[in-house]
Design an enzyme around this catalytic site. Structure first.
Site, PDB file in Angstrom:
ATOM      1  CB  CYS A 227      59.480  -8.488  -0.178  1.00  0.00           C
ATOM      2  SG  CYS A 227      58.023  -9.434   0.325  1.00  0.00           S
TER       3      CYS A 227
ATOM      4  CB  CYS B 204      55.586  -8.341   4.054  1.00  0.00           C
ATOM      5  SG  CYS B 204      55.768  -9.530   3.945  1.00  0.00           S
ATOM      6  CB  SER B 205      59.790  -5.818   4.763  1.00  0.00           C
ATOM      7  OG  SER B 205      59.319  -7.088   6.296  1.00  0.00           O
ATOM      8  CB  CYS B 206      60.227 -11.267   2.478  1.00  0.00           C
ATOM      9  SG  CYS B 206      59.519 -12.136   3.155  1.00  0.00           S
TER      10      CYS B 206
HETATM   11 FE    FE Z   1      57.988 -10.484   3.516  1.00  0.00          FE
END
Ligand code: FE
Length: 220
Positions: free
Chosen positions: A124, A127-129
């Site tokens: 991602c 961010c951190s999906c």
């Molecule tokens: Fe994310």
């Protein structure tokens, strides 16, 4: 839900998952980020207005924390051993995951299959999906700026640092997850494991192989 809201809700719920070690207790003097304060304020407002209870919030976090990559491994092992299920997984991964008791109601789930010619890896960049319903919480390196930037620019070098040395013939596809789309890598089934049952195969399938930074290895 916008990515920013998702970031505040999912990433900053004041519960640091990276620090569950056995270091001596420290005073809680952490400086909170803007989004952590925003998230906390939102939570307090929702509780104050009677929309959710503190216990419901706690329960949701507890449930989320209890998910492990074993869920994803069960799905992959079944896909390896059941061609009809595999066809469903590739066509409609949300349905296939739900069929295995792992519903993914809030995102479009896409399974990407590794072959001898193509290797898939997920990131991602924003961010951190991450497919949290199938793999649990993302590892800290997945959320790092380094990984997010470098896996796109120089995937082959990054994979090599993870110990995954792919031949130049293999095409690498990097999939950028979003708030709406999450990916699950279906790793290549290692040679010599054709006679193994789904239950046996499951234990070979690691989190990193479903992110795409590692390959599944046959038992030695
Ligand atoms: Fe994310």
């Amino acid at each position: 839900m916008s990515e920013t809201q998702h970031g505040a809700a999912e990433h900053d719920h004041g519960h640091d998952h990276g620090d569950h070690g056995h270091a001596p207790p420290q005073p809680d003097d952490k400086v909170h980020s803007y989004y952590q304060i925003l998230g906390q304020a939102l939570k307090e407002l929702l509780i104050e207005k009677g929309i959710v209870t503190a216990d419901e919030v706690r329960e949701a976090i507890e449930k989320r924390d209890s998910i492990t990559p074993a869920r994803g491994a069960r799905i992959v092992a079944r896909a390896w051993t059941d061609p009809i299920y595999k066809a469903l997984l590739m066509r409609d991964a949300n349905q296939a995951a739900a069929d295995m008791g792992a519903p993914t109601p809030n995102t479009h789930l896409v399974a990407v299959e590794n072959t001898d010619a193509v290797h898939n890896v997920i990131v991602c960049t924003l961010c951190s999906c991450y497919p949290r319903e199938l793999l649990g919480l993302p590892p800290s390196w997945y959320k790092s700026r380094q990984y997010r930037a470098r896996i796109v620019r120089e995937p082959r070098a990054v994979l090599r640092e993870f110990g995954t040395d792919l031949s130049d013939e293999v095409e690498i596809r990097v999939h950028d997850s979003t708030a709406d789309i999450r990916y699950l890598v279906v790793p290549l089934q290692p040679k010599g494991t054709e006679a193994m049952s789904a239950d046996e195969l499951e234990s070979l399938i690691t989190r990193d192989s479903m992110i795409g930074v590692a390959e599944v290895k046959a038992p030695t």
